[in-house]
Design a protein around this motif. Structure first.
Motif, PDB file in Angstrom:
ATOM      1  N   SER A  16      16.748   9.373   6.133  1.00 27.06           N
ATOM      2  CA  SER A  16      15.374   8.930   6.386  1.00 27.06           C
ATOM      3  C   SER A  16      14.733   8.317   5.146  1.00 27.06           C
ATOM      4  N   SER A  17      15.261   8.666   3.970  1.00 28.84           N
ATOM      5  CA  SER A  17      14.713   8.106   2.731  1.00 28.84           C
ATOM      6  C   SER A  17      14.904   6.598   2.660  1.00 28.84           C
ATOM      7  N   LEU A  18      15.772   6.067   3.525  1.00 26.96           N
ATOM      8  CA  LEU A  18      15.990   4.613   3.569  1.00 26.96           C
ATOM      9  C   LEU A  18      14.716   3.869   3.969  1.00 26.96           C
ATOM     10  N   VAL A  19      13.822   4.582   4.654  1.00 28.82           N
ATOM     11  CA  VAL A  19      12.546   3.973   5.043  1.00 28.82           C
ATOM     12  C   VAL A  19      11.762   3.561   3.801  1.00 28.82           C
ATOM     13  N   LEU A  20      11.968   4.288   2.699  1.00 28.49           N
ATOM     14  CA  LEU A  20      11.267   3.978   1.450  1.00 28.49           C
ATOM     15  C   LEU A  20      11.577   2.569   0.962  1.00 28.49           C
ATOM     16  N   ILE A  21      12.790   2.090   1.252  1.00 28.02           N
ATOM     17  CA  ILE A  21      13.164   0.728   0.842  1.00 28.02           C
ATOM     18  C   ILE A  21      12.243  -0.285   1.500  1.00 28.02           C
ATOM     19  N   SER A  22      12.024  -0.088   2.810  1.00 26.64           N
ATOM     20  CA  SER A  22      11.130  -0.984   3.558  1.00 26.64           C
ATOM     21  C   SER A  22       9.712  -0.911   3.007  1.00 26.64           C
ATOM     22  N   LEU A  23       9.252   0.309   2.699  1.00 28.52           N
ATOM     23  CA  LEU A  23       7.895   0.490   2.175  1.00 28.52           C
ATOM     24  C   LEU A  23       7.741  -0.148   0.794  1.00 28.52           C
ATOM     25  N   LEU A  24       8.763  -0.006  -0.049  1.00 28.24           N
ATOM     26  CA  LEU A  24       8.707  -0.579  -1.393  1.00 28.24           C
ATOM     27  C   LEU A  24       8.674  -2.101  -1.345  1.00 28.24           C
ATOM     28  N   SER A  26       7.548  -3.932   1.084  1.00 27.76           N
ATOM     29  CA  SER A  26       6.240  -4.312   1.614  1.00 27.76           C
ATOM     30  C   SER A  26       5.165  -4.204   0.544  1.00 27.76           C
ATOM     31  N   TYR A  27       5.224  -3.141  -0.259  1.00 26.26           N
ATOM     32  CA  TYR A  27       4.203  -2.904  -1.285  1.00 26.26           C
ATOM     33  C   TYR A  27       4.276  -3.942  -2.408  1.00 26.26           C
ATOM     34  N   PHE A  28       5.482  -4.146  -2.957  1.00 28.36           N
ATOM     35  CA  PHE A  28       5.629  -5.051  -4.103  1.00 28.36           C
ATOM     36  C   PHE A  28       5.481  -6.521  -3.714  1.00 28.36           C
ATOM     37  N   GLN A  29       5.788  -6.832  -2.454  1.00 26.03           N
ATOM     38  CA  GLN A  29       5.616  -8.210  -1.979  1.00 26.03           C
ATOM     39  C   GLN A  29       4.250  -8.434  -1.342  1.00 26.03           C
ATOM     40  N   LYS A  30       3.435  -7.380  -1.332  1.00 24.98           N
ATOM     41  CA  LYS A  30       2.078  -7.433  -0.780  1.00 24.98           C
ATOM     42  C   LYS A  30       2.063  -7.924   0.672  1.00 24.98           C
ATOM     43  N   LEU A  31       3.000  -7.393   1.459  1.00 28.00           N
ATOM     44  CA  LEU A  31       3.102  -7.766   2.876  1.00 28.00           C
ATOM     45  C   LEU A  31       2.098  -7.008   3.738  1.00 28.00           C
ATOM     46  N   LYS A  32       1.574  -5.902   3.182  1.00 25.21           N
ATOM     47  CA  LYS A  32       0.601  -5.053   3.885  1.00 25.21           C
ATOM     48  C   LYS A  32       1.152  -4.501   5.203  1.00 25.21           C
ATOM     49  N   LEU A  33       2.429  -4.119   5.160  1.00 26.41           N
ATOM     50  CA  LEU A  33       3.079  -3.553   6.344  1.00 26.41           C
ATOM     51  C   LEU A  33       3.341  -2.051   6.195  1.00 26.41           C
ATOM     52  N   GLU A  34       2.844  -1.467   5.103  1.00 29.69           N
ATOM     53  CA  GLU A  34       3.111  -0.051   4.841  1.00 29.69           C
ATOM     54  C   GLU A  34       2.558   0.844   5.951  1.00 29.69           C
ATOM     55  N   LYS A  35       1.319   0.583   6.348  1.00 28.79           N
ATOM     56  CA  LYS A  35       0.690   1.406   7.377  1.00 28.79           C
ATOM     57  C   LYS A  35       1.446   1.292   8.700  1.00 28.79           C
ATOM     58  N   ASP A  36       1.762   0.060   9.097  1.00 28.85           N
ATOM     59  CA  ASP A  36       2.492  -0.154  10.350  1.00 28.85           C
ATOM     60  C   ASP A  36       3.869   0.513  10.320  1.00 28.85           C
ATOM     61  N   ILE A  38       4.814   3.181   8.467  1.00 28.85           N
ATOM     62  CA  ILE A  38       4.664   4.644   8.522  1.00 28.85           C
ATOM     63  C   ILE A  38       4.289   5.096   9.930  1.00 28.85           C
ATOM     64  N   VAL A  39       3.337   4.379  10.542  1.00 25.96           N
ATOM     65  CA  VAL A  39       2.935   4.711  11.919  1.00 25.96           C
ATOM     66  C   VAL A  39       4.128   4.558  12.866  1.00 25.96           C
ATOM     67  N   GLY A  40       4.900   3.484  12.674  1.00 27.32           N
ATOM     68  CA  GLY A  40       6.074   3.241  13.518  1.00 27.32           C
ATOM     69  C   GLY A  40       7.103   4.357  13.400  1.00 27.32           C
ATOM     70  N   VAL A  41       7.349   4.803  12.158  1.00 23.36           N
ATOM     71  CA  VAL A  41       8.330   5.872  11.921  1.00 23.36           C
ATOM     72  C   VAL A  41       7.871   7.185  12.558  1.00 23.36           C
ATOM     73  N   ILE A  42       6.600   7.523  12.346  1.00 23.63           N
ATOM     74  CA  ILE A  42       6.059   8.773  12.915  1.00 23.63           C
ATOM     75  C   ILE A  42       6.106   8.728  14.442  1.00 23.63           C
ATOM     76  N   ARG A  43       5.684   7.589  15.005  1.00 22.81           N
ATOM     77  CA  ARG A  43       5.722   7.443  16.464  1.00 22.81           C
ATOM     78  C   ARG A  43       7.148   7.537  17.000  1.00 22.81           C
ATOM     79  N   ALA A  44       8.087   6.924  16.284  1.00 22.71           N
ATOM     80  CA  ALA A  44       9.487   6.956  16.723  1.00 22.71           C
ATOM     81  C   ALA A  44      10.017   8.389  16.778  1.00 22.71           C
ATOM     82  N   ILE A  45       9.697   9.165  15.737  1.00 27.05           N
ATOM     83  CA  ILE A  45      10.171  10.559  15.688  1.00 27.05           C
ATOM     84  C   ILE A  45       9.579  11.375  16.833  1.00 27.05           C
TER      85      ILE A  45
END
Length: 253
Positions: A16-24, A26-36, A38-45
């Motif tokens: 599950s730590s692989l999700v951090l790659i996607s978050l990183l 998004s954050y460093f490229q300023k894609l602003k997809l972090e919230k979506d 995290i919400v997507g991962v929580i909803r999926a679980i």
């Protein structure tokens, strides 16, 4: 990976730590997809946990009415998510629901009447889920392309209207472009099936001990049904949605 392996909690946490790659990214490229994300991962679980236990119960019921109601529920949720991509389209949820429902109904009916599958929960629900989810993605792409083209080609459409053309002839190229956009990912996926991407259903069946020939037949069936439903749903959605970009006086909004 084989049928005898069991995924323990610690392995799942590490994976599950692989999700951090996607978050990183998004954050460093300023894609602003972090919230979506995290919400997507929580909803999926949460959703997978609920659905997993629910399906175990449903598969034991063997109730056609309950199976039908679950399919309707799945179509509604897919329609709601697809409509988010077409926020400017009035009645987007209704259009999506009709398009996905018709595409799913036609495809499932052909599969059931041909004897490819039986109308039993453990056959219809997984197959229906694959059909519905692919239609949802296709419709999202169609809506986005419609919004983009009606914005970028506004002058071209208005010129055709001023010359006396009706809204359909004025929009036909945009409609065709949107349908094509919705269908292309499925077509490209079909072209590379077995070469770039290993088909999940076929691989799963072979791992479960099904003879390769039988597994291949099922995968071919799945590929054909996804192509069919995507085409029907994209076609219907685009032709139902394009008129929402005009007012009652046939003026482009």
């Amino acid at each position: 990976m084989n049928g005898g392996n069991t995924l323990n909690v610690s392995s799942l946490v590490i994976a599950s730590s692989l999700v951090l790659i996607s978050l990183l990214f998004s954050y460093f490229q300023k894609l602003k997809l972090e919230k979506d994300t995290i919400v997507g991962v929580i909803r999926a679980i949460i959703q997978l946990t609920i659905v997993g236990y629910l399906l175990d119960y449903i598969f034991g019921l063997k109730n056609p009415l309950f199976t039908f109601c679950l399919l309707i529920f799945m179509i509604f949720n897919a329609s709601f998510n697809a409509a988010k991509r077409g926020k400017k389209i009035k009645n987007g949820v209704v259009i999506s629901f009709i398009s996905i429902a018709v595409g799913t109904s036609i495809t499932l009916s052909i599969l059931v009447f041909s004897g490819a599958i039986k109308f039993r929960p453990y056959e219809v629900i997984p197959v229906g889920g694959m059909i519905i989810s692919n239609s949802m993605v296709a419709l999202g792409l169609c809506y986005r392309q419609l919004n983009l083209d009606f914005k970028n080609k506004r002058q071209e459409v208005e010129t055709k209207l001023s010359l006396g053309a009706d809204i359909l002839p004025s929009s036909i190229e945009i409609i065709r472009d949107a349908i094509k956009t919705g269908m292309l990912p499925t077509i490209d996926s079909t072209k590379t099936l077995g070469i770039v991407s290993l088909p999940g259903m076929m691989t799963g069946l072979i791992l479960a001990g099904t003879p390769p020939v039988q597994a291949i037949r099922y995968q071919i069936m799945v590929t054909f049904m996804i192509l069919s439903t995507t085409a029907i749903s994209s076609f219907m959605a685009c032709y139902l949605a394009y008129s929402k970009f005009f007012n009652k006086r046939k003026q482009l909004l």
